[in-house]
Design a protein around this motif. Structure first.
Motif, PDB file in Angstrom:
ATOM      1  N   PRO A  27       0.833  -1.288   0.002  1.00  0.00           N
ATOM      2  CA  PRO A  27       0.241  -0.311  -0.226  1.00  0.00           C
ATOM      3  C   PRO A  27       1.020   1.095  -0.044  1.00  0.00           C
ATOM      4  N   GLN A  28       0.448   2.328  -0.376  1.00  0.00           N
ATOM      5  CA  GLN A  28       0.937   3.671  -1.033  1.00  0.00           C
ATOM      6  C   GLN A  28       0.319   4.693  -0.323  1.00  0.00           C
ATOM      7  N   LYS A  29       1.059   5.614   0.095  1.00  0.00           N
ATOM      8  CA  LYS A  29       0.161   7.095   0.669  1.00  0.00           C
ATOM      9  C   LYS A  29      -0.457   7.613  -0.088  1.00  0.00           C
ATOM     10  N   ASP A  30      -1.687   8.478  -0.040  1.00  0.00           N
ATOM     11  CA  ASP A  30      -2.392   8.766  -1.173  1.00  0.00           C
ATOM     12  C   ASP A  30      -1.862   9.804  -1.692  1.00  0.00           C
ATOM     13  N   ILE A  31      -0.964  10.654  -2.859  1.00  0.00           N
ATOM     14  CA  ILE A  31      -0.709  11.771  -3.389  1.00  0.00           C
ATOM     15  C   ILE A  31      -2.045  12.886  -3.197  1.00  0.00           C
ATOM     16  N   THR A  32      -1.950  13.331  -2.595  1.00  0.00           N
ATOM     17  CA  THR A  32      -2.798  14.767  -2.352  1.00  0.00           C
ATOM     18  C   THR A  32      -2.372  15.918  -3.444  1.00  0.00           C
ATOM     19  N   ASP A  33      -1.353  16.422  -3.455  1.00  0.00           N
ATOM     20  CA  ASP A  33      -1.061  17.503  -4.470  1.00  0.00           C
ATOM     21  C   ASP A  33       0.164  17.302  -5.344  1.00  0.00           C
ATOM     22  N   ASN A  34      -0.047  17.615  -6.306  1.00  0.00           N
ATOM     23  CA  ASN A  34       0.523  17.392  -7.144  1.00  0.00           C
ATOM     24  C   ASN A  34       0.027  18.087  -8.567  1.00  0.00           C
ATOM     25  N   GLU A  35       0.713  18.773  -9.436  1.00  0.00           N
ATOM     26  CA  GLU A  35       0.167  19.034 -10.935  1.00  0.00           C
ATOM     27  C   GLU A  35      -0.463  18.800 -11.467  1.00  0.00           C
ATOM     28  N   TYR A  36      -0.990  17.749 -11.417  1.00  0.00           N
ATOM     29  CA  TYR A  36      -1.754  17.137 -12.092  1.00  0.00           C
ATOM     30  C   TYR A  36      -3.905  16.986 -11.373  1.00  0.00           C
ATOM     31  N   ILE A  37      -3.363  17.162  -9.657  1.00  0.00           N
ATOM     32  CA  ILE A  37      -4.693  17.518  -8.750  1.00  0.00           C
ATOM     33  C   ILE A  37      -4.702  19.015  -9.207  1.00  0.00           C
ATOM     34  N   THR A  38      -3.929  20.131  -9.268  1.00  0.00           N
ATOM     35  CA  THR A  38      -4.196  21.451  -9.453  1.00  0.00           C
ATOM     36  C   THR A  38      -4.688  21.710 -10.779  1.00  0.00           C
ATOM     37  N   TYR A  39      -4.584  20.916 -11.636  1.00  0.00           N
ATOM     38  CA  TYR A  39      -4.735  21.334 -13.192  1.00  0.00           C
ATOM     39  C   TYR A  39      -6.072  21.098 -13.328  1.00  0.00           C
ATOM     40  N   VAL A  40      -6.553  19.537 -12.448  1.00  0.00           N
ATOM     41  CA  VAL A  40      -8.858  19.332 -12.102  1.00  0.00           C
ATOM     42  C   VAL A  40      -8.686  20.723 -11.438  1.00  0.00           C
ATOM     43  N   LYS A  41      -8.154  21.267 -10.352  1.00  0.00           N
ATOM     44  CA  LYS A  41      -8.617  22.144  -9.922  1.00  0.00           C
ATOM     45  C   LYS A  41      -9.018  23.139 -10.204  1.00  0.00           C
ATOM     46  N   ASN A  42      -8.540  23.953 -10.989  1.00  0.00           N
ATOM     47  CA  ASN A  42      -8.567  25.241 -12.269  1.00  0.00           C
ATOM     48  C   ASN A  42      -9.482  24.937 -13.206  1.00  0.00           C
ATOM     49  N   TYR A  43      -9.613  23.633 -13.556  1.00  0.00           N
ATOM     50  CA  TYR A  43     -10.627  23.108 -14.867  1.00  0.00           C
ATOM     51  C   TYR A  43     -11.932  23.835 -15.317  1.00  0.00           C
ATOM     52  N   SER A  44     -12.854  24.332 -16.177  1.00  0.00           N
ATOM     53  CA  SER A  44     -13.748  24.461 -16.188  1.00  0.00           C
ATOM     54  C   SER A  44     -14.590  23.817 -16.989  1.00  0.00           C
ATOM     55  N   TYR A  45     -15.669  23.178 -16.428  1.00  0.00           N
ATOM     56  CA  TYR A  45     -16.403  22.515 -17.023  1.00  0.00           C
ATOM     57  C   TYR A  45     -16.759  22.402 -18.170  1.00  0.00           C
ATOM     58  N   GLU A  46     -17.030  21.863 -19.448  1.00  0.00           N
ATOM     59  CA  GLU A  46     -18.946  22.811 -19.968  1.00  0.00           C
ATOM     60  C   GLU A  46     -18.422  23.619 -19.658  1.00  0.00           C
ATOM     61  N   GLU A  47     -17.037  24.917 -19.751  1.00  0.00           N
ATOM     62  CA  GLU A  47     -17.705  25.962 -20.917  1.00  0.00           C
ATOM     63  C   GLU A  47     -18.077  26.931 -19.681  1.00  0.00           C
ATOM     64  N   HIS A  48     -18.115  26.539 -18.831  1.00  0.00           N
ATOM     65  CA  HIS A  48     -18.887  27.741 -17.470  1.00  0.00           C
ATOM     66  C   HIS A  48     -17.389  27.948 -16.645  1.00  0.00           C
ATOM     67  N   THR A  49     -18.044  28.984 -16.309  1.00  0.00           N
ATOM     68  CA  THR A  49     -16.918  29.472 -15.381  1.00  0.00           C
ATOM     69  C   THR A  49     -16.506  29.319 -14.533  1.00  0.00           C
ATOM     70  N   LYS A  50     -17.283  28.691 -13.470  1.00  0.00           N
ATOM     71  CA  LYS A  50     -16.852  27.594 -12.118  1.00  0.00           C
ATOM     72  C   LYS A  50     -15.911  26.843 -12.230  1.00  0.00           C
ATOM     73  N   THR A  51     -14.903  27.020 -11.329  1.00  0.00           N
ATOM     74  CA  THR A  51     -13.964  25.320 -11.605  1.00  0.00           C
ATOM     75  C   THR A  51     -14.474  24.562 -10.849  1.00  0.00           C
ATOM     76  N   LEU A  52     -13.562  22.893 -10.902  1.00  0.00           N
ATOM     77  CA  LEU A  52     -13.735  21.883 -10.360  1.00  0.00           C
ATOM     78  C   LEU A  52     -13.814  22.134  -8.845  1.00  0.00           C
ATOM     79  N   GLU A  53     -13.174  22.570  -8.268  1.00  0.00           N
ATOM     80  CA  GLU A  53     -12.617  23.426  -7.004  1.00  0.00           C
ATOM     81  C   GLU A  53     -13.414  23.798  -6.934  1.00  0.00           C
ATOM     82  N   ASP A  54     -13.734  25.260  -6.707  1.00  0.00           N
ATOM     83  CA  ASP A  54     -15.262  25.973  -6.595  1.00  0.00           C
ATOM     84  C   ASP A  54     -16.512  25.001  -6.773  1.00  0.00           C
ATOM     85  N   ALA A  55     -16.672  24.233  -7.656  1.00  0.00           N
ATOM     86  CA  ALA A  55     -18.268  23.040  -7.405  1.00  0.00           C
ATOM     87  C   ALA A  55     -18.275  22.761  -6.537  1.00  0.00           C
ATOM     88  N   PHE A  56     -17.081  21.631  -6.331  1.00  0.00           N
ATOM     89  CA  PHE A  56     -16.996  21.130  -5.255  1.00  0.00           C
ATOM     90  C   PHE A  56     -17.067  21.349  -3.677  1.00  0.00           C
TER      91      PHE A  56
END
Length: 131
Positions: A27-56
């Motif tokens: 078993p490995q420790k969960d990776i909770t902070d890296n460039e992929y997470i940052t990219y997805v958090k700042n991603y705007s889904y379906e051309e909306h202005t709200k980021t996924l991080e703000d939405a969740f």
């Protein structure tokens, strides 16, 4: 001190090999902070202005973001949290697939209370989050 017998060696060697495998593949420790997470958090889904991080953050209690790589080399970011689904609070897991160049995010599997959801239900849930 006694000499090691063949019988003792036949027990020690396999246990040592199992220990080595456990160290590298256990078993490995969960990776909770890296460039992929940052990219997805700042991603705007379906051309909306709200980021996924703000939405969740606004729709779910205690959202946590975890990165992992599948055996086939696919980069996956998973969000876990207690979200309102169909007027009930349920444990929700949503996976997002990220290409290696970080140019696109695709929605992957969605679980509600550990039950797999249909793609249409997942898409509807994500659209209501970002609006």
């Amino acid at each position: 001190m006694r000499k090691l017998s063949k019988r003792n060696i036949l027990w020690i060697v396999p246990i040592g090999i199992l220990g080595i495998f456990w160290y590298f593949y256990g078993p490995q420790k969960d990776i909770t902070d890296n460039e992929y997470i940052t990219y997805v958090k700042n991603y705007s889904y379906e051309e909306h202005t709200k980021t996924l991080e703000d939405a969740f953050a606004s729709a779910c209690e205690n959202p946590s973001w975890i990165y992992f790589e599948t055996q086939k080399g696919q980069d996956v970011v998973e969000v876990e949290g207690d979200c309102s689904v169909n007027s009930k609070v349920a444990k929700v897991n949503v996976q997002f697939l990220v290409d290696s160049a970080m140019t696109n995010v695709q929605s992957g599997a969605m679980l509600v209370d550990h039950k797999m959801q249909k793609e249409t239900d997942r898409d509807q849930f994500l659209l209501t989050l970002v609006q």
